[in-house]
Design a protein around this motif. Structure first.
Motif, PDB file in Angstrom:
ATOM      1  N   ALA A  50       1.829   6.288  -7.143  1.00  0.00           N
ATOM      2  CA  ALA A  50       0.725   7.090  -7.679  1.00  0.00           C
ATOM      3  C   ALA A  50       1.000   8.587  -7.482  1.00  0.00           C
ATOM      4  O   ALA A  50       0.758   9.388  -8.382  1.00  0.00           O
ATOM      5  CB  ALA A  50      -0.588   6.696  -7.001  1.00  0.00           C
ATOM      6  N   LEU A  51       1.520   8.959  -6.329  1.00  0.00           N
ATOM      7  CA  LEU A  51       1.840  10.355  -6.075  1.00  0.00           C
ATOM      8  C   LEU A  51       2.954  10.832  -7.009  1.00  0.00           C
ATOM      9  O   LEU A  51       2.879  11.926  -7.563  1.00  0.00           O
ATOM     10  CB  LEU A  51       2.273  10.535  -4.618  1.00  0.00           C
ATOM     11  CG  LEU A  51       2.606  11.965  -4.191  1.00  0.00           C
ATOM     12  CD1 LEU A  51       1.362  12.849  -4.295  1.00  0.00           C
ATOM     13  CD2 LEU A  51       3.142  11.972  -2.771  1.00  0.00           C
ATOM     14  N   LEU A  58       0.823  -1.207   0.000  1.00  0.00           N
ATOM     15  CA  LEU A  58       0.000   0.000   0.000  1.00  0.00           C
ATOM     16  C   LEU A  58       0.865   1.270   0.000  1.00  0.00           C
ATOM     17  O   LEU A  58       0.581   2.219  -0.734  1.00  0.00           O
ATOM     18  CB  LEU A  58      -0.933   0.014   1.211  1.00  0.00           C
ATOM     19  CG  LEU A  58      -2.086  -0.989   1.163  1.00  0.00           C
ATOM     20  CD1 LEU A  58      -2.847  -0.975   2.477  1.00  0.00           C
ATOM     21  CD2 LEU A  58      -3.009  -0.678   0.004  1.00  0.00           C
ATOM     22  N   VAL A  59       1.919   1.285   0.803  1.00  0.00           N
ATOM     23  CA  VAL A  59       2.795   2.457   0.862  1.00  0.00           C
ATOM     24  C   VAL A  59       3.501   2.645  -0.480  1.00  0.00           C
ATOM     25  O   VAL A  59       3.586   3.759  -0.998  1.00  0.00           O
ATOM     26  CB  VAL A  59       3.814   2.325   2.019  1.00  0.00           C
ATOM     27  CG1 VAL A  59       4.899   3.371   1.924  1.00  0.00           C
ATOM     28  CG2 VAL A  59       3.096   2.409   3.351  1.00  0.00           C
ATOM     29  N   THR A  81       1.572  11.487 -10.415  1.00  0.00           N
ATOM     30  CA  THR A  81       0.742  12.687 -10.434  1.00  0.00           C
ATOM     31  C   THR A  81       1.596  13.958 -10.461  1.00  0.00           C
ATOM     32  O   THR A  81       1.332  14.877 -11.228  1.00  0.00           O
ATOM     33  CB  THR A  81      -0.170  12.722  -9.190  1.00  0.00           C
ATOM     34  OG1 THR A  81      -0.966  11.541  -9.175  1.00  0.00           O
ATOM     35  CG2 THR A  81      -1.068  13.938  -9.199  1.00  0.00           C
ATOM     36  N   GLY A  92       2.523   1.568  -3.442  1.00  0.00           N
ATOM     37  CA  GLY A  92       1.524   1.965  -4.430  1.00  0.00           C
ATOM     38  C   GLY A  92       1.139   3.431  -4.301  1.00  0.00           C
ATOM     39  O   GLY A  92       0.997   4.143  -5.294  1.00  0.00           O
ATOM     40  N   GLY A  93       0.980   3.906  -3.071  1.00  0.00           N
ATOM     41  CA  GLY A  93       0.649   5.314  -2.848  1.00  0.00           C
ATOM     42  C   GLY A  93       1.784   6.229  -3.296  1.00  0.00           C
ATOM     43  O   GLY A  93       1.553   7.265  -3.928  1.00  0.00           O
ATOM     44  N   ALA A  94       3.023   5.859  -2.996  1.00  0.00           N
ATOM     45  CA  ALA A  94       4.173   6.669  -3.412  1.00  0.00           C
ATOM     46  C   ALA A  94       4.300   6.688  -4.933  1.00  0.00           C
ATOM     47  O   ALA A  94       4.603   7.726  -5.531  1.00  0.00           O
ATOM     48  CB  ALA A  94       5.451   6.129  -2.781  1.00  0.00           C
TER      49      ALA A  94
END
Length: 51
Positions: free
Chosen positions: A13-14, A6-7, A17, A9-11
């Motif tokens: 995606a950020l 999760l961490v 962006t 994947g979030g990094a």
């Protein structure tokens, strides 16, 4: 393991962006890796110098 995914994947995606940190930044070209100084050694150190 799920938290790690999760961490990451979030990094990821950020990062996608926000975009590149330094647009136009490219790797250095030319020369031979590891020979950035005359003689290929560390600056101020002669090859074969006594210890």
């Amino acid at each position: 393991m799920l938290l790690l995914v999760l961490v990451f994947g979030g990094a990821f995606a950020l990062g996608r962006t926000v975009g590149p940190v330094a647009p136009g930044l490219r790797p250095a070209t030319g020369g031979t890796p590891g020979t950035g100084h005359p003689g290929g050694g560390m600056p101020g150190h002669a090859a074969g110098a006594a210890r």
